[in-house]
Enzyme design. Structure first.
Site, PDB file in Angstrom:
ATOM      1  N   GLU A 122      -2.672  -7.851  -1.020  1.00  0.00           N
ATOM      2  CA  GLU A 122      -3.175  -6.620  -0.390  1.00  0.00           C
ATOM      3  C   GLU A 122      -4.196  -6.957   0.698  1.00  0.00           C
ATOM      4  OE1 GLU A 122      -4.811  -3.847  -3.230  1.00  0.00           O
ATOM      5  OE2 GLU A 122      -3.059  -4.089  -4.517  1.00  0.00           O
ATOM      6  N   SER A 125      -5.997   1.490  -7.731  1.00  0.00           N
ATOM      7  CA  SER A 125      -4.596   1.865  -7.546  1.00  0.00           C
ATOM      8  C   SER A 125      -3.774   1.356  -8.724  1.00  0.00           C
ATOM      9  CB  SER A 125      -4.078   1.260  -6.238  1.00  0.00           C
ATOM     10  OG  SER A 125      -2.687   1.125  -6.260  1.00  0.00           O
ATOM     11  N   ASP A 143      -1.119   1.240  -2.656  1.00  0.00           N
ATOM     12  CA  ASP A 143      -2.066   0.116  -2.612  1.00  0.00           C
ATOM     13  C   ASP A 143      -2.908   0.162  -1.345  1.00  0.00           C
ATOM     14  OD1 ASP A 143      -1.223  -1.037  -5.038  1.00  0.00           O
ATOM     15  OD2 ASP A 143       0.499  -1.939  -4.031  1.00  0.00           O
ATOM     16  N   GLU A 191       3.102   0.327  -0.790  1.00  0.00           N
ATOM     17  CA  GLU A 191       3.067  -0.399  -2.058  1.00  0.00           C
ATOM     18  C   GLU A 191       3.332  -1.850  -1.706  1.00  0.00           C
ATOM     19  OE1 GLU A 191       1.721   1.854  -4.768  1.00  0.00           O
ATOM     20  OE2 GLU A 191       2.748   0.127  -5.629  1.00  0.00           O
TER      21      GLU A 191
END
Lengths: 131, 131
Positions: A10, A30, A39, A52
């Site tokens: 991420e 999340s 995310d 995501e």
């Protein structure tokens, strides 16, 4: 996938987006609240991406049905484009419209490297064009 | 204000927004990265709110100049409305356009309960109307 690895990918995508003048936000908690949250949510001049984000060692990935329903619901209500961002080991990032996920008999979804190559786009294309 | 108290008031506002059919996202690590991030970003049918959220025991609050510049920059680039959400002790929530902040001689900004009552709106109004 470990929580730690999820966070690392991420963060990588967060910085990739910021480098291309998107303003990204990583969602706190999340996946750990019952309220749908992607995310990452990123915006640029009114274009909003709900993402995501997954990093995979293997060549295929299953998604819970709820995870995909939540991504689509969030995106529709927020006014964002729903996207899957999957980083396959040694094969880099693929950005995929969740409509291209295949469905298992049990109602869950999966994406594999073959499908990702067929239906996904790379980062350069991703930041250029709308879903 | 403690980090813990900040998180508590962010969570409260998060749920207030969700109850009114906004889809809110709390930013992970907001304020701890050099990349501008509001505390909460919330969307509903294309209306997007970028919110700096504070809870106060005292009747006035100073903001660093950078904090306000970042909120405005983020909002402009993302395509969101910039808002301050301040919960004064025993006096509830006020939602304020950052343009109404007063400036100190040192270049920082402040908001107090008098100004909040004059220029701020309540939650009901906040979710109804655009900035």
């Amino acid at each position: 996938m470990s929580k730690k690895k999820g966070t690392r990918c991420e963060r990588e995508l967060f910085h990739m987006l910021y480098d291309k003048n998107f303003f990204p936000v990583r969602a706190a908690g999340s996946g750990s609240t019952p309220i749908p949250n992607p995310d990452i949510i990123a915006g640029k001049d009114g274009r909003v991406l709900a993402i995501e984000c997954k990093s995979l060692k293997r060549d295929n990935k299953f998604f819970m049905e709820k995870e995909i329903i939540d991504l689509k619901l969030f995106s529709k209500k927020f006014g964002a484009e729903p996207w899957l961002a999957i980083k396959f080991n040694n094969k880099g990032w693929f950005f995929i419209n969740p409509k291209y996920l295949s469905k298992t008999k049990s109602g869950n979804f999966y994406m594999n490297i073959k499908l990702a190559k067929e239906k996904g786009i790379d980062f350069k294309e991703f930041i250029k064009r709308k879903l």
